[in-house]
Design a protein around this motif. Structure first.
Motif, short mmCIF file in Angstrom:
data_model
loop_
_atom_site.label_atom_id
_atom_site.label_comp_id
_atom_site.label_asym_id
_atom_site.label_seq_id
_atom_site.Cartn_x
_atom_site.Cartn_y
_atom_site.Cartn_z
N LYS A 121 0.82 -1.21 0.00
CA LYS A 121 0.00 0.00 0.00
C LYS A 121 0.86 1.26 0.00
O LYS A 121 0.35 2.35 -0.27
N VAL A 130 -4.45 0.07 -12.71
CA VAL A 130 -5.64 0.18 -11.87
C VAL A 130 -6.52 1.35 -12.29
O VAL A 130 -7.59 1.55 -11.72
N ASN A 131 -6.06 2.11 -13.25
CA ASN A 131 -6.90 3.22 -13.71
C ASN A 131 -8.01 2.77 -14.64
O ASN A 131 -9.05 3.41 -14.73
N MET A 137 -7.68 -3.92 -10.92
CA MET A 137 -8.24 -3.29 -9.71
C MET A 137 -8.59 -4.35 -8.68
O MET A 137 -8.35 -4.17 -7.48
N ALA A 141 -6.98 -4.63 -5.07
CA ALA A 141 -7.84 -4.61 -3.88
C ALA A 141 -7.50 -5.78 -2.96
O ALA A 141 -7.41 -5.62 -1.74
N ARG A 144 -4.08 -5.57 -1.05
CA ARG A 144 -4.10 -4.70 0.13
C ARG A 144 -4.65 -5.43 1.34
O ARG A 144 -4.65 -4.89 2.45
N ARG A 145 -5.18 -6.64 1.14
CA ARG A 145 -5.84 -7.37 2.22
C ARG A 145 -5.00 -8.54 2.74
O ARG A 145 -5.36 -9.17 3.72
N TYR B 20 -12.51 -1.63 -4.33
CA TYR B 20 -11.82 -1.10 -3.17
C TYR B 20 -12.80 -0.76 -2.05
O TYR B 20 -12.47 -0.88 -0.87
N ARG B 254 -3.78 7.75 -8.49
CA ARG B 254 -4.71 6.82 -9.15
C ARG B 254 -5.93 7.60 -9.62
O ARG B 254 -6.32 8.57 -8.98
N LEU B 255 -6.51 7.16 -10.71
CA LEU B 255 -7.72 7.82 -11.22
C LEU B 255 -8.95 7.21 -10.57
O LEU B 255 -9.04 5.99 -10.41
N GLU B 266 -13.97 12.14 -14.26
CA GLU B 266 -12.72 11.52 -13.82
C GLU B 266 -12.04 12.37 -12.76
O GLU B 266 -12.06 13.60 -12.82
N ASP B 271 -3.52 8.14 -4.08
CA ASP B 271 -4.16 6.86 -3.80
C ASP B 271 -4.31 6.60 -2.31
O ASP B 271 -3.49 7.06 -1.50
N HIS B 272 -5.35 5.84 -1.93
CA HIS B 272 -5.47 5.47 -0.52
C HIS B 272 -4.38 4.46 -0.18
O HIS B 272 -3.89 3.75 -1.05
#
Lengths: 166, 328
Positions: A121, A130-131, A137, A141, A144-145, B20, B254-255, B266, B271-272
Protein backbone atom coordinates in the motif's frame (compact mmCIF):
# COMPACT_ATOMS: atom_id res chain seq x y z
CA UNK A 1 13.80 -25.17 14.54
CA UNK A 2 12.23 -22.28 12.69
CA UNK A 3 9.92 -23.61 9.95
CA UNK A 4 11.45 -21.57 7.18
CA UNK A 5 14.85 -23.02 7.95
CA UNK A 6 13.46 -26.51 7.52
CA UNK A 7 11.96 -25.47 4.22
CA UNK A 8 15.28 -24.19 2.99
CA UNK A 9 17.10 -27.37 3.89
CA UNK A 10 14.67 -29.40 1.81
CA UNK A 11 14.86 -27.17 -1.20
CA UNK A 12 17.76 -28.39 -3.25
CA UNK A 13 17.22 -25.94 -6.04
CA UNK A 14 18.24 -23.03 -3.89
CA UNK A 15 21.64 -24.45 -3.06
CA UNK A 16 23.39 -21.24 -2.24
CA UNK A 17 20.68 -20.27 0.16
CA UNK A 18 20.91 -23.69 1.75
CA UNK A 19 24.67 -23.40 2.09
CA UNK A 20 24.25 -20.18 3.94
CA UNK A 21 21.80 -21.48 6.44
CA UNK A 22 23.86 -24.51 7.34
CA UNK A 23 25.62 -22.12 9.59
CA UNK A 24 23.16 -22.54 12.44
CA UNK A 25 24.55 -19.61 14.35
CA UNK A 26 23.70 -17.35 11.44
CA UNK A 27 20.08 -18.54 11.59
CA UNK A 28 19.65 -17.87 15.25
CA UNK A 29 20.95 -14.36 14.92
CA UNK A 30 18.62 -13.69 12.05
CA UNK A 31 15.32 -14.22 13.79
CA UNK A 32 13.97 -11.39 11.69
CA UNK A 33 13.03 -13.94 9.07
CA UNK A 34 10.11 -14.95 11.33
CA UNK A 35 8.57 -11.70 10.18
CA UNK A 36 6.82 -13.11 7.16
CA UNK A 37 3.31 -13.87 8.29
CA UNK A 38 2.45 -17.46 7.55
CA UNK A 39 -0.75 -19.15 8.57
CA UNK A 40 -0.25 -22.81 9.31
CA UNK A 41 -3.86 -23.61 8.47
CA UNK A 42 -4.25 -21.88 5.16
CA UNK A 43 -3.14 -24.18 2.37
CA UNK A 44 -2.46 -21.37 -0.02
CA UNK A 45 1.00 -20.65 1.30
CA UNK A 46 3.72 -21.14 -1.24
CA UNK A 47 6.94 -22.98 -0.55
CA UNK A 48 8.55 -21.53 -3.62
CA UNK A 49 7.98 -17.93 -2.66
CA UNK A 50 8.68 -18.54 0.98
CA UNK A 51 12.06 -19.91 -0.04
CA UNK A 52 12.82 -17.04 -2.37
CA UNK A 53 11.86 -14.51 0.26
CA UNK A 54 14.00 -16.02 2.97
CA UNK A 55 16.94 -16.37 0.60
CA UNK A 56 16.60 -12.75 -0.42
CA UNK A 57 16.58 -11.64 3.19
CA UNK A 58 19.62 -13.73 3.98
CA UNK A 59 21.47 -12.34 1.00
CA UNK A 60 20.70 -8.83 2.13
CA UNK A 61 21.85 -9.55 5.67
CA UNK A 62 25.08 -11.07 4.37
CA UNK A 63 25.68 -7.83 2.50
CA UNK A 64 25.34 -5.96 5.76
CA UNK A 65 21.87 -4.53 5.15
CA UNK A 66 19.80 -4.28 8.29
CA UNK A 67 16.07 -4.93 8.26
CA UNK A 68 15.09 -1.24 8.56
CA UNK A 69 17.14 -0.51 5.42
CA UNK A 70 15.23 -2.93 3.25
CA UNK A 71 12.87 -1.94 0.47
CA UNK A 72 10.34 -3.72 -1.68
CA UNK A 73 11.27 -2.63 -5.20
CA UNK A 74 9.30 -2.96 -8.43
CA UNK A 75 11.44 -3.79 -11.44
CA UNK A 76 10.72 -4.15 -15.14
CA UNK A 77 9.89 -7.68 -16.12
CA UNK A 78 13.26 -8.49 -17.65
CA UNK A 79 15.20 -7.30 -14.67
CA UNK A 80 16.33 -10.20 -12.46
CA UNK A 81 18.82 -9.56 -9.70
CA UNK A 82 20.26 -12.81 -8.34
CA UNK A 83 19.25 -13.54 -4.75
CA UNK A 84 17.29 -10.31 -4.53
CA UNK A 85 14.46 -10.77 -7.03
CA UNK A 86 11.61 -12.67 -5.40
CA UNK A 87 9.04 -12.55 -8.19
CA UNK A 88 9.56 -12.37 -11.93
CA UNK A 89 6.55 -12.12 -14.21
CA UNK A 90 5.76 -10.95 -17.71
CA UNK A 91 4.67 -7.51 -16.64
CA UNK A 92 6.96 -6.74 -13.71
CA UNK A 93 9.37 -8.16 -11.18
CA UNK A 94 9.74 -7.63 -7.44
CA UNK A 95 12.97 -7.41 -5.47
CA UNK A 96 14.02 -6.96 -1.86
CA UNK A 97 17.00 -4.67 -1.68
CA UNK A 98 18.58 -1.68 -0.05
CA UNK A 99 18.61 0.54 -3.13
CA UNK A 100 15.67 1.18 -5.44
CA UNK A 101 17.72 2.54 -8.37
CA UNK A 102 14.95 5.00 -9.22
CA UNK A 103 12.36 2.24 -9.42
CA UNK A 104 9.09 2.31 -7.44
CA UNK A 105 9.76 1.30 -3.83
CA UNK A 106 8.38 1.02 -0.32
CA UNK A 107 10.36 0.73 2.88
CA UNK A 108 9.68 -2.42 4.90
CA UNK A 109 9.60 -0.56 8.18
CA UNK A 110 11.45 -0.63 11.41
CA UNK A 111 9.93 -3.85 12.70
CA UNK A 112 10.30 -7.30 11.15
CA UNK A 113 6.64 -8.18 11.47
CA UNK A 114 5.51 -5.69 8.83
CA UNK A 115 3.07 -7.27 6.48
CA UNK A 116 2.95 -7.52 2.70
CA UNK A 117 -0.14 -5.28 2.65
CA UNK A 118 1.72 -2.60 4.57
CA UNK A 119 4.51 -2.53 1.97
CA UNK A 120 2.25 -2.87 -1.08
CA UNK A 121 0.00 0.00 0.00
CA UNK A 122 3.00 2.32 0.40
CA UNK A 123 4.71 1.63 -2.93
CA UNK A 124 5.42 4.83 -4.79
CA UNK A 125 3.76 3.28 -7.84
CA UNK A 126 1.91 0.05 -8.61
CA UNK A 127 2.85 -1.99 -11.69
CA UNK A 128 -0.81 -2.52 -12.55
CA UNK A 129 -3.29 -0.66 -14.71
CA UNK A 130 -5.64 0.18 -11.87
CA UNK A 131 -6.90 3.22 -13.71
CA UNK A 132 -8.73 1.26 -16.37
CA UNK A 133 -8.46 -2.49 -15.98
CA UNK A 134 -11.08 -4.12 -13.74
CA UNK A 135 -9.02 -7.26 -13.26
CA UNK A 136 -6.02 -5.23 -12.09
CA UNK A 137 -8.24 -3.29 -9.71
CA UNK A 138 -9.52 -6.54 -8.20
CA UNK A 139 -5.94 -7.80 -7.87
CA UNK A 140 -4.84 -4.55 -6.22
CA UNK A 141 -7.84 -4.61 -3.88
CA UNK A 142 -6.95 -8.11 -2.70
CA UNK A 143 -3.22 -7.41 -2.40
CA UNK A 144 -4.10 -4.70 0.13
CA UNK A 145 -5.84 -7.37 2.22
CA UNK A 146 -3.12 -10.03 2.36
CA UNK A 147 -0.49 -10.12 5.11
CA UNK A 148 1.57 -13.12 4.14
CA UNK A 149 4.31 -12.28 1.65
CA UNK A 150 4.48 -15.73 0.08
CA UNK A 151 0.69 -15.90 -0.25
CA UNK A 152 0.67 -12.50 -1.95
CA UNK A 153 3.40 -13.44 -4.43
CA UNK A 154 1.75 -16.76 -5.24
CA UNK A 155 -1.55 -14.94 -5.73
CA UNK A 156 0.10 -12.50 -8.12
CA UNK A 157 1.66 -15.37 -10.06
CA UNK A 158 -1.65 -17.22 -10.30
CA UNK A 159 -3.56 -14.19 -11.54
CA UNK A 160 -0.83 -13.12 -13.95
CA UNK A 161 -0.73 -16.64 -15.38
CA UNK A 162 -4.50 -16.67 -15.73
CA UNK A 163 -4.38 -13.30 -17.41
CA UNK A 164 -1.78 -14.51 -19.87
CA UNK A 165 -3.83 -17.56 -20.71
CA UNK A 166 -7.08 -15.69 -21.13
CA UNK B 1 -21.41 18.85 18.40
CA UNK B 2 -20.16 16.71 15.57
CA UNK B 3 -21.91 13.39 15.37
CA UNK B 4 -21.44 10.56 12.96
CA UNK B 5 -23.66 7.56 12.42
CA UNK B 6 -21.76 4.35 11.83
CA UNK B 7 -23.53 1.82 9.64
CA UNK B 8 -22.85 -1.88 9.07
CA UNK B 9 -24.64 -3.62 6.23
CA UNK B 10 -24.62 -7.35 5.56
CA UNK B 11 -24.28 -8.33 1.91
CA UNK B 12 -27.04 -10.71 0.84
CA UNK B 13 -25.86 -11.10 -2.70
CA UNK B 14 -22.60 -10.68 -4.60
CA UNK B 15 -21.49 -7.14 -5.29
CA UNK B 16 -20.57 -6.11 -8.82
CA UNK B 17 -18.69 -2.87 -8.62
CA UNK B 18 -15.65 -0.96 -7.48
CA UNK B 19 -13.54 -3.50 -5.56
CA UNK B 20 -11.82 -1.10 -3.17
CA UNK B 21 -14.99 0.14 -1.43
CA UNK B 22 -18.58 1.09 -2.15
CA UNK B 23 -18.33 4.77 -3.02
CA UNK B 24 -19.87 7.30 -0.66
CA UNK B 25 -21.68 8.68 -3.66
CA UNK B 26 -23.32 5.30 -4.31
CA UNK B 27 -24.32 5.01 -0.67
CA UNK B 28 -25.69 8.54 -0.66
CA UNK B 29 -27.85 7.86 -3.69
CA UNK B 30 -28.99 4.49 -2.40
CA UNK B 31 -30.61 5.83 0.77
CA UNK B 32 -31.69 8.99 -0.99
CA UNK B 33 -34.61 7.12 -2.41
CA UNK B 34 -35.95 6.48 1.07
CA UNK B 35 -35.62 10.00 2.41
CA UNK B 36 -37.22 13.33 1.80
CA UNK B 37 -35.05 15.69 -0.17
CA UNK B 38 -34.68 18.30 2.53
CA UNK B 39 -33.31 15.68 4.91
CA UNK B 40 -31.23 13.89 2.32
CA UNK B 41 -29.35 16.95 1.12
CA UNK B 42 -27.80 17.49 4.55
CA UNK B 43 -26.18 14.09 4.79
CA UNK B 44 -22.81 12.95 3.52
CA UNK B 45 -21.64 9.35 3.37
CA UNK B 46 -18.17 7.89 3.65
CA UNK B 47 -16.89 5.20 1.35
CA UNK B 48 -18.10 1.74 2.46
CA UNK B 49 -15.30 -0.66 3.38
CA UNK B 50 -15.67 -4.42 2.98
CA UNK B 51 -15.40 -6.38 6.23
CA UNK B 52 -15.37 -10.16 6.74
CA UNK B 53 -17.68 -11.22 9.56
CA UNK B 54 -14.93 -13.14 11.28
CA UNK B 55 -13.58 -13.58 14.78
CA UNK B 56 -11.03 -11.01 15.82
CA UNK B 57 -8.93 -9.53 18.57
CA UNK B 58 -8.90 -5.83 19.32
CA UNK B 59 -5.79 -4.03 18.07
CA UNK B 60 -3.44 -2.60 20.65
CA UNK B 61 -4.54 1.00 20.16
CA UNK B 62 -8.22 0.15 20.59
CA UNK B 63 -9.98 1.03 23.86
CA UNK B 64 -11.10 -2.59 24.29
CA UNK B 65 -8.94 -5.68 24.34
CA UNK B 66 -9.28 -9.40 23.90
CA UNK B 67 -11.02 -11.62 21.42
CA UNK B 68 -14.47 -10.83 20.14
CA UNK B 69 -16.40 -13.58 18.37
CA UNK B 70 -17.76 -12.50 15.00
CA UNK B 71 -16.06 -9.13 15.44
CA UNK B 72 -16.50 -8.19 11.81
CA UNK B 73 -20.26 -8.62 11.86
CA UNK B 74 -21.23 -5.79 14.20
CA UNK B 75 -20.08 -2.46 15.61
CA UNK B 76 -18.16 -2.45 18.91
CA UNK B 77 -18.48 0.57 21.17
CA UNK B 78 -16.36 3.58 20.30
CA UNK B 79 -14.56 5.46 23.04
CA UNK B 80 -11.27 6.53 21.50
CA UNK B 81 -10.35 8.16 18.21
CA UNK B 82 -8.52 5.01 17.06
CA UNK B 83 -11.65 2.90 17.64
CA UNK B 84 -13.26 4.63 14.66
CA UNK B 85 -10.83 3.01 12.24
CA UNK B 86 -11.31 -0.60 13.30
CA UNK B 87 -12.98 -1.56 10.02
CA UNK B 88 -11.59 1.15 7.75
CA UNK B 89 -8.36 -0.53 6.62
CA UNK B 90 -8.55 -3.32 4.01
CA UNK B 91 -5.95 -5.47 5.75
CA UNK B 92 -8.12 -5.67 8.91
CA UNK B 93 -5.38 -6.19 11.46
CA UNK B 94 -7.89 -7.45 14.03
CA UNK B 95 -8.38 -10.80 12.26
CA UNK B 96 -7.09 -13.80 14.22
CA UNK B 97 -3.75 -15.27 13.22
CA UNK B 98 -4.88 -18.68 14.39
CA UNK B 99 -7.29 -18.81 11.47
CA UNK B 100 -6.48 -18.63 7.77
CA UNK B 101 -6.38 -14.87 7.90
CA UNK B 102 -5.53 -14.14 4.31
CA UNK B 103 -7.92 -16.72 2.93
CA UNK B 104 -10.75 -15.16 4.91
CA UNK B 105 -9.84 -11.54 4.26
CA UNK B 106 -9.18 -11.73 0.52
CA UNK B 107 -12.28 -11.41 -1.59
CA UNK B 108 -13.56 -14.45 -3.39
CA UNK B 109 -14.02 -13.13 -6.89
CA UNK B 110 -16.73 -14.62 -9.03
CA UNK B 111 -17.01 -13.55 -12.62
CA UNK B 112 -20.45 -12.45 -13.67
CA UNK B 113 -20.79 -11.69 -17.38
CA UNK B 114 -17.01 -11.29 -17.57
CA UNK B 115 -16.90 -8.76 -14.75
CA UNK B 116 -15.31 -9.48 -11.38
CA UNK B 117 -17.85 -9.54 -8.55
CA UNK B 118 -17.06 -9.77 -4.87
CA UNK B 119 -18.72 -12.79 -3.27
CA UNK B 120 -21.06 -12.05 -0.39
CA UNK B 121 -19.92 -15.10 1.51
CA UNK B 122 -16.68 -17.05 1.72
CA UNK B 123 -17.07 -20.79 2.10
CA UNK B 124 -14.00 -22.60 3.35
CA UNK B 125 -13.37 -26.31 3.02
CA UNK B 126 -13.07 -27.85 6.45
CA UNK B 127 -10.38 -30.40 7.39
CA UNK B 128 -11.63 -33.48 9.29
CA UNK B 129 -10.12 -32.44 12.57
CA UNK B 130 -11.51 -28.92 12.52
CA UNK B 131 -15.20 -29.55 12.92
CA UNK B 132 -15.82 -26.49 15.00
CA UNK B 133 -14.15 -23.92 12.82
CA UNK B 134 -16.28 -21.36 11.09
CA UNK B 135 -17.07 -22.58 7.65
CA UNK B 136 -18.92 -19.70 6.04
CA UNK B 137 -17.98 -16.08 6.45
CA UNK B 138 -20.49 -13.38 5.63
CA UNK B 139 -19.34 -10.04 4.27
CA UNK B 140 -20.26 -6.57 5.43
CA UNK B 141 -20.01 -3.02 4.22
CA UNK B 142 -18.95 -0.49 6.84
CA UNK B 143 -19.51 3.24 6.45
CA UNK B 144 -20.40 6.32 8.44
CA UNK B 145 -22.65 9.27 7.81
CA UNK B 146 -22.48 12.80 9.05
CA UNK B 147 -24.70 15.80 8.51
CA UNK B 148 -24.35 19.55 8.50
CA UNK B 149 -27.64 19.75 10.36
CA UNK B 150 -27.24 17.96 13.71
CA UNK B 151 -30.93 17.12 14.04
CA UNK B 152 -30.96 14.97 10.95
CA UNK B 153 -28.97 12.10 12.47
CA UNK B 154 -29.43 9.35 13.38
CA UNK B 155 -31.41 8.10 10.43
CA UNK B 156 -34.11 5.60 11.29
CA UNK B 157 -33.96 6.39 14.99
CA UNK B 158 -37.39 5.06 15.70
CA UNK B 159 -37.05 1.83 13.83
CA UNK B 160 -33.79 0.29 15.02
CA UNK B 161 -33.50 -0.22 18.75
CA UNK B 162 -36.72 -2.09 19.43
CA UNK B 163 -36.73 -4.16 16.27
CA UNK B 164 -36.98 -7.88 16.92
CA UNK B 165 -34.56 -10.16 15.05
CA UNK B 166 -35.66 -10.42 11.48
CA UNK B 167 -35.13 -13.16 9.02
CA UNK B 168 -32.86 -12.48 6.14
CA UNK B 169 -35.58 -11.86 3.63
CA UNK B 170 -37.65 -9.26 5.37
CA UNK B 171 -36.85 -5.64 4.93
CA UNK B 172 -37.72 -3.12 7.56
CA UNK B 173 -39.47 -0.79 5.20
CA UNK B 174 -39.50 1.98 7.77
CA UNK B 175 -35.76 2.20 8.06
CA UNK B 176 -34.10 4.32 5.40
CA UNK B 177 -30.85 2.36 5.71
CA UNK B 178 -32.34 -1.10 5.27
CA UNK B 179 -32.70 -3.01 2.02
CA UNK B 180 -30.25 -0.84 0.08
CA UNK B 181 -28.47 -2.08 -3.01
CA UNK B 182 -24.97 -1.15 -4.11
CA UNK B 183 -22.99 -1.65 -7.28
CA UNK B 184 -24.03 -2.70 -10.75
CA UNK B 185 -26.81 -4.90 -12.11
CA UNK B 186 -29.01 -4.09 -9.17
CA UNK B 187 -32.08 -5.02 -11.17
CA UNK B 188 -30.73 -8.57 -11.20
CA UNK B 189 -30.42 -8.54 -7.44
CA UNK B 190 -26.69 -7.90 -7.12
CA UNK B 191 -25.44 -5.84 -4.20
CA UNK B 192 -28.49 -6.35 -1.99
CA UNK B 193 -27.84 -5.61 1.66
CA UNK B 194 -29.54 -5.84 5.01
CA UNK B 195 -28.90 -3.34 7.78
CA UNK B 196 -27.05 -5.24 10.48
CA UNK B 197 -26.00 -2.57 12.95
CA UNK B 198 -25.84 1.16 13.39
CA UNK B 199 -24.79 3.54 16.16
CA UNK B 200 -24.17 7.20 16.72
CA UNK B 201 -20.79 8.49 17.87
CA UNK B 202 -20.13 11.96 19.22
CA UNK B 203 -16.70 12.88 17.85
CA UNK B 204 -16.09 15.54 20.44
CA UNK B 205 -16.66 13.14 23.32
CA UNK B 206 -13.95 10.73 22.23
CA UNK B 207 -10.59 10.23 23.87
CA UNK B 208 -7.85 11.82 21.76
CA UNK B 209 -5.11 11.45 24.35
CA UNK B 210 -2.85 9.41 22.10
CA UNK B 211 -2.75 12.39 19.78
CA UNK B 212 -2.57 14.97 22.54
CA UNK B 213 0.41 13.17 24.04
CA UNK B 214 2.13 12.56 20.75
CA UNK B 215 5.24 14.34 19.56
CA UNK B 216 5.30 13.50 15.90
CA UNK B 217 2.64 12.21 13.57
CA UNK B 218 2.00 10.60 10.26
CA UNK B 219 -1.11 10.73 8.13
CA UNK B 220 -2.55 7.75 6.35
CA UNK B 221 -4.97 8.20 3.46
CA UNK B 222 -7.86 5.90 4.30
CA UNK B 223 -9.59 6.94 1.09
CA UNK B 224 -8.07 8.72 -1.92
CA UNK B 225 -7.44 12.47 -1.72
CA UNK B 226 -8.80 14.20 -4.81
CA UNK B 227 -6.52 16.78 -6.41
CA UNK B 228 -8.23 17.43 -9.72
CA UNK B 229 -11.76 16.74 -10.83
CA UNK B 230 -13.59 16.94 -14.13
CA UNK B 231 -16.79 17.71 -12.26
CA UNK B 232 -18.20 21.08 -13.28
CA UNK B 233 -17.05 23.91 -11.05
CA UNK B 234 -14.81 21.72 -8.93
CA UNK B 235 -11.68 23.52 -7.81
CA UNK B 236 -8.37 21.83 -8.26
CA UNK B 237 -6.36 21.57 -5.08
CA UNK B 238 -2.73 20.99 -4.28
CA UNK B 239 -1.24 18.62 -1.77
CA UNK B 240 -1.99 20.34 1.55
CA UNK B 241 0.82 22.32 3.16
CA UNK B 242 0.40 20.35 6.37
CA UNK B 243 1.43 17.11 4.67
CA UNK B 244 5.13 16.51 4.89
CA UNK B 245 6.24 15.03 1.60
CA UNK B 246 9.86 14.91 0.43
CA UNK B 247 9.00 14.61 -3.21
CA UNK B 248 5.48 14.85 -4.57
CA UNK B 249 6.49 12.71 -7.51
CA UNK B 250 6.91 9.85 -5.04
CA UNK B 251 3.26 9.95 -4.05
CA UNK B 252 1.22 7.27 -5.74
CA UNK B 253 -1.61 8.59 -7.90
CA UNK B 254 -4.71 6.82 -9.15
CA UNK B 255 -7.72 7.82 -11.22
CA UNK B 256 -11.15 7.59 -9.66
CA UNK B 257 -14.63 8.49 -10.83
CA UNK B 258 -17.74 10.26 -9.72
CA UNK B 259 -20.89 9.13 -11.47
CA UNK B 260 -23.77 11.56 -11.49
CA UNK B 261 -26.83 10.81 -13.53
CA UNK B 262 -25.48 9.29 -16.69
CA UNK B 263 -22.23 11.21 -16.62
CA UNK B 264 -18.85 9.98 -15.50
CA UNK B 265 -16.33 12.51 -14.19
CA UNK B 266 -12.72 11.52 -13.82
CA UNK B 267 -10.76 12.39 -10.70
CA UNK B 268 -7.00 12.53 -10.18
CA UNK B 269 -6.25 11.38 -6.68
CA UNK B 270 -3.45 10.55 -4.32
CA UNK B 271 -4.16 6.86 -3.80
CA UNK B 272 -5.47 5.47 -0.52
CA UNK B 273 -2.86 3.61 1.52
CA UNK B 274 -0.29 6.35 1.00
CA UNK B 275 1.38 7.55 4.21
CA UNK B 276 2.86 11.03 4.61
CA UNK B 277 4.36 13.00 7.46
CA UNK B 278 2.45 15.69 9.33
CA UNK B 279 3.78 19.22 9.37
CA UNK B 280 0.93 20.86 11.22
CA UNK B 281 0.75 21.50 14.95
CA UNK B 282 -2.89 20.69 15.69
CA UNK B 283 -3.21 16.93 15.46
CA UNK B 284 -6.59 16.69 17.18
CA UNK B 285 -8.19 19.26 14.91
CA UNK B 286 -6.62 17.61 11.89
CA UNK B 287 -7.91 14.26 13.08
CA UNK B 288 -11.45 15.57 13.27
CA UNK B 289 -11.18 17.17 9.85
CA UNK B 290 -9.85 13.91 8.54
CA UNK B 291 -13.06 12.22 9.67
CA UNK B 292 -15.37 14.70 8.01
CA UNK B 293 -12.81 14.53 5.23
CA UNK B 294 -10.71 16.94 3.22
CA UNK B 295 -10.12 17.84 -0.38
CA UNK B 296 -12.41 17.70 -3.37
CA UNK B 297 -15.51 15.55 -3.23
CA UNK B 298 -15.06 14.93 0.46
CA UNK B 299 -18.83 14.83 0.59
CA UNK B 300 -18.70 11.70 -1.52
CA UNK B 301 -16.25 9.84 0.70
CA UNK B 302 -12.89 11.01 -0.60
CA UNK B 303 -10.21 12.54 1.60
CA UNK B 304 -10.64 10.45 4.75
CA UNK B 305 -7.41 10.72 6.74
CA UNK B 306 -6.13 9.04 9.87
CA UNK B 307 -3.61 10.72 12.16
CA UNK B 308 -1.19 8.39 13.91
CA UNK B 309 1.41 9.25 16.54
CA UNK B 310 4.95 8.05 15.92
CA UNK B 311 8.18 8.21 17.85
CA UNK B 312 10.41 10.86 16.37
CA UNK B 313 13.50 9.02 15.23
CA UNK B 314 16.32 10.91 13.66
CA UNK B 315 17.24 8.13 11.30
CA UNK B 316 13.71 8.05 10.01
CA UNK B 317 13.31 11.74 9.41
CA UNK B 318 13.55 11.46 5.68
CA UNK B 319 11.95 8.09 5.35
CA UNK B 320 8.37 6.92 5.33
CA UNK B 321 7.54 6.41 8.93
CA UNK B 322 6.06 3.57 10.96
CA UNK B 323 4.87 3.47 14.53
CA UNK B 324 7.02 1.30 16.78
CA UNK B 325 4.55 -1.02 18.41
CA UNK B 326 1.77 -1.48 15.97
CA UNK B 327 0.95 -0.74 12.39
CA UNK B 328 -1.46 1.92 13.55
Amino acid sequence: MLPHVTFLRQDRSLQRGADRIRDGRFCQQRLYTCGFNESIYYPYTSLKYHTLLVASLLDNYRAGHEFPDLLLVVDDSEEIVPHRTVYAGDRFALRIDEDADAQPWARFGSRPWQSWASAWKRLTAHPLDVNHDKHDMALDANLRRIWSWSTALQYIEDLETRRENA
Amino acid sequence: MTRIQQVHWELDMDYLGHPYYVSGNAIYHAFGMQLEHDVHQHITASHGMFVPGQFGTFPEEHSQSGIRPYMGSSLPDVERYDDLFLFRHPDHPWLLDTRPRDGLNAHDIRFQSGMPALAHETIMGRPDDARKQQQTTRWYVNAYLHADDPDVLPLGEDSVAASPPRNRWSVNADHPLDGLQFGGKRNYGYGTTMLKDTQVVDLEALDYSRLEDGEAFILELVTPFVLRSEYPKANNVDVPWWWSVDDEAQLRYRLEKVIEGGDVYELETVDHGVVVGYDGDRPVETAMSGLTRVGNHSKYGFGELRVKPVTPDETNVNKQIEKPKSEH
